[in-house]
Design a protein around this motif. Structure first.
Motif, short mmCIF file in Angstrom:
data_model
loop_
_atom_site.label_atom_id
_atom_site.label_comp_id
_atom_site.label_asym_id
_atom_site.label_seq_id
_atom_site.Cartn_x
_atom_site.Cartn_y
_atom_site.Cartn_z
N PHE A 75 0.17 11.91 -0.39
CA PHE A 75 -0.73 11.76 -0.62
C PHE A 75 -1.73 11.02 1.01
O PHE A 75 -1.02 10.20 1.35
N SER A 76 -2.92 10.72 0.95
CA SER A 76 -3.53 10.11 1.74
C SER A 76 -3.34 10.86 2.95
O SER A 76 -2.78 11.76 3.26
N GLN A 77 -2.78 9.33 3.87
CA GLN A 77 -1.98 9.92 5.15
C GLN A 77 -1.11 11.02 4.86
O GLN A 77 -0.66 11.51 6.19
N GLY A 78 -0.52 10.78 4.58
CA GLY A 78 0.99 11.70 3.89
C GLY A 78 0.48 13.01 4.01
O GLY A 78 1.32 13.91 3.99
N SER A 79 -0.08 13.74 4.08
CA SER A 79 -1.18 14.63 3.28
C SER A 79 -0.86 15.51 4.89
O SER A 79 -0.72 16.54 4.88
N VAL A 95 1.54 20.24 -1.13
CA VAL A 95 0.73 19.86 -1.96
C VAL A 95 0.16 19.02 -1.35
O VAL A 95 0.69 18.07 -0.55
N VAL A 96 -1.27 18.64 -1.27
CA VAL A 96 -2.06 17.61 -0.55
C VAL A 96 -2.64 16.95 -1.69
O VAL A 96 -4.01 18.02 -1.75
N CYS A 97 -2.98 16.32 -1.41
CA CYS A 97 -3.90 15.01 -2.11
C CYS A 97 -4.61 14.12 -1.69
O CYS A 97 -4.05 13.59 -0.90
N GLY A 98 -6.26 14.04 -1.92
CA GLY A 98 -6.34 13.69 -1.07
C GLY A 98 -6.87 13.68 0.01
O GLY A 98 -5.69 12.93 1.37
N GLY A 99 -6.96 14.12 1.19
CA GLY A 99 -5.75 14.63 2.42
C GLY A 99 -6.25 16.62 2.04
O GLY A 99 -6.06 17.53 1.19
N CYS A 143 -14.93 10.08 1.47
CA CYS A 143 -15.34 10.20 2.68
C CYS A 143 -13.92 10.52 4.11
O CYS A 143 -14.01 10.70 5.20
N TYR A 144 -13.22 10.51 3.52
CA TYR A 144 -11.67 11.17 4.50
C TYR A 144 -11.57 11.96 4.20
O TYR A 144 -10.41 12.52 5.63
N VAL A 167 -15.70 12.61 -7.84
CA VAL A 167 -14.54 11.98 -7.28
C VAL A 167 -14.06 11.63 -5.59
O VAL A 167 -14.75 12.38 -5.04
N GLY A 168 -13.92 10.47 -5.49
CA GLY A 168 -13.87 10.03 -3.88
C GLY A 168 -12.20 10.20 -3.44
O GLY A 168 -11.56 10.81 -4.38
N HIS A 169 -11.76 8.88 -2.74
CA HIS A 169 -10.35 8.54 -2.85
C HIS A 169 -9.23 7.95 -3.56
O HIS A 169 -9.14 6.91 -3.45
N ASP A 170 -9.52 8.35 -4.82
CA ASP A 170 -9.20 7.76 -5.48
C ASP A 170 -7.89 7.92 -6.32
O ASP A 170 -6.97 7.18 -7.26
N PHE A 171 -6.99 9.53 -6.82
CA PHE A 171 -6.19 10.06 -7.42
C PHE A 171 -6.13 9.82 -8.75
O PHE A 171 -4.77 8.87 -9.49
#
Length: 194
Positions: A75-79, A95-99, A143-144, A167-171
Motif C-alpha cells: 500500500f502506498s510506498q510499500g507498493s 497487489v498494489v493499492c495506492g501505488g 496525486c501520488y 477517489v484519491g489516496h484514500d484506501f
C-alpha cells in the motif's frame, strides 16, 4: 499472511506518534539534480529489496512454501517494494493499492522533503521476467500515483486494473474486497493447474 515493518522511522516520527519509512534517504546529494534524485532513491530501493527478499526467502523455506503461491501486497510506498520484489522473486502475483507511487526526495540540509516524483522504478525490474501477475487498485484522483508511468511500467505483465473514479489516496474498504477477490481467483486458477 505476514506483514513486514520498515526498520526506519520517518522524519516526522516521535514516541507518541511513530511513523515508518521504507525508503529513508540520506539526503546528502544535490536534490536540485533530478538524475541524482533518481540514483539516490534507486539506491535506497535496492538495499531495501535485498532486505525484504532475504526475509521472504527465509519464510518460504521455513514454511516450505513455493514461490508460485506467493502474492505480495503493498500500500502506498510499500507498493514500490511489493511490485519490484514480486517480479524479482518470481512470485505468483502482486497487489498494489495506492501505488506504485512516486517518491518524495529528502534533503538533509532542509531536514524535509523538497520535491520528488516518479523514480523510474521500471529500470529496477529484471528482464525478461514477466511471470508475475498484478492487481492494481487505485483512485483516479490519486496525486501520488502517476497513472501513465505505472501503466508503462506494468505493460509487459498480466494486470487487473481497478481505477476507482473520483477517489484519491484514500484506501476505501472496497479496495480490500477487490484485492481479496483477485487473490482468491488467482490462487484458485493456479491450484487448477497442479
Amino acid at each position: 499472511v505476514v506483514v513486514p515493518q520498515s526498520p526506519d522511522q520517518s522524519i516526522w516520527s516521535d514516541s507518541k506518534d511513530p511513523g515508518y519509512d521504507w525508503l529513508r534517504q540520506r539526503g546528502t546529494h544535490d536534490t536540485n539534480d533530478e538524475e541524482a534524485n533518481v540514483r539516490e532513491l534507486q539506491r535506497v530501493v535496492r538495499v531495501r529489496m535485498r532486505h525484504t527478499e532475504s526475509w521472504l526467502k527465509a519464510l518460504l523455506k521455513k514454511y516450505t512454501m513455493r514461490k508460485d503461491r506467493l502474492i505480495l501486497t503493498g500500500f502506498s510506498q510499500g507498493s514500490i517494494l511489493a511490485a519490484l520484489c514480486a517480479v524479482r522473486l518470481g512470485a505468483l502475483g502482486a497487489v498494489v493499492c495506492g501505488g506504485v507511487t512516486g517518491q518524495p526526495v529528502y534533503s538533509a540540509q532542509e531536514d524535509d522533503y523538497v520535491g520528488g516524483g516518479w523514480m523510474r522504478w521500471e529500470e529496477l525490474l529484471p528482464k525478461p521476467a514477466r511471470r508475475t501477475r498484478f492487481c492494481c487498485v487505485n483512485g483516479t484522483r490519486d496525486c501520488y500515483v502517476p497513472r501513465k508511468c505505472l501503466e508503462t511500467m506494468l505493460r509487459p505483465f498480466d494486470c487487473h486494473w481497478h481505477w476507482d473514479k473520483g477517489v484519491g489516496h484514500d484506501f476505501p474498504d472496497s479496495w480490500y474486497d477487490v484485492s481479496l477477490q483477485w487473490m482468491q481467483n488467482l490462487l484458485n486458477h493456479q491450484a487448477s493447474l497442479d
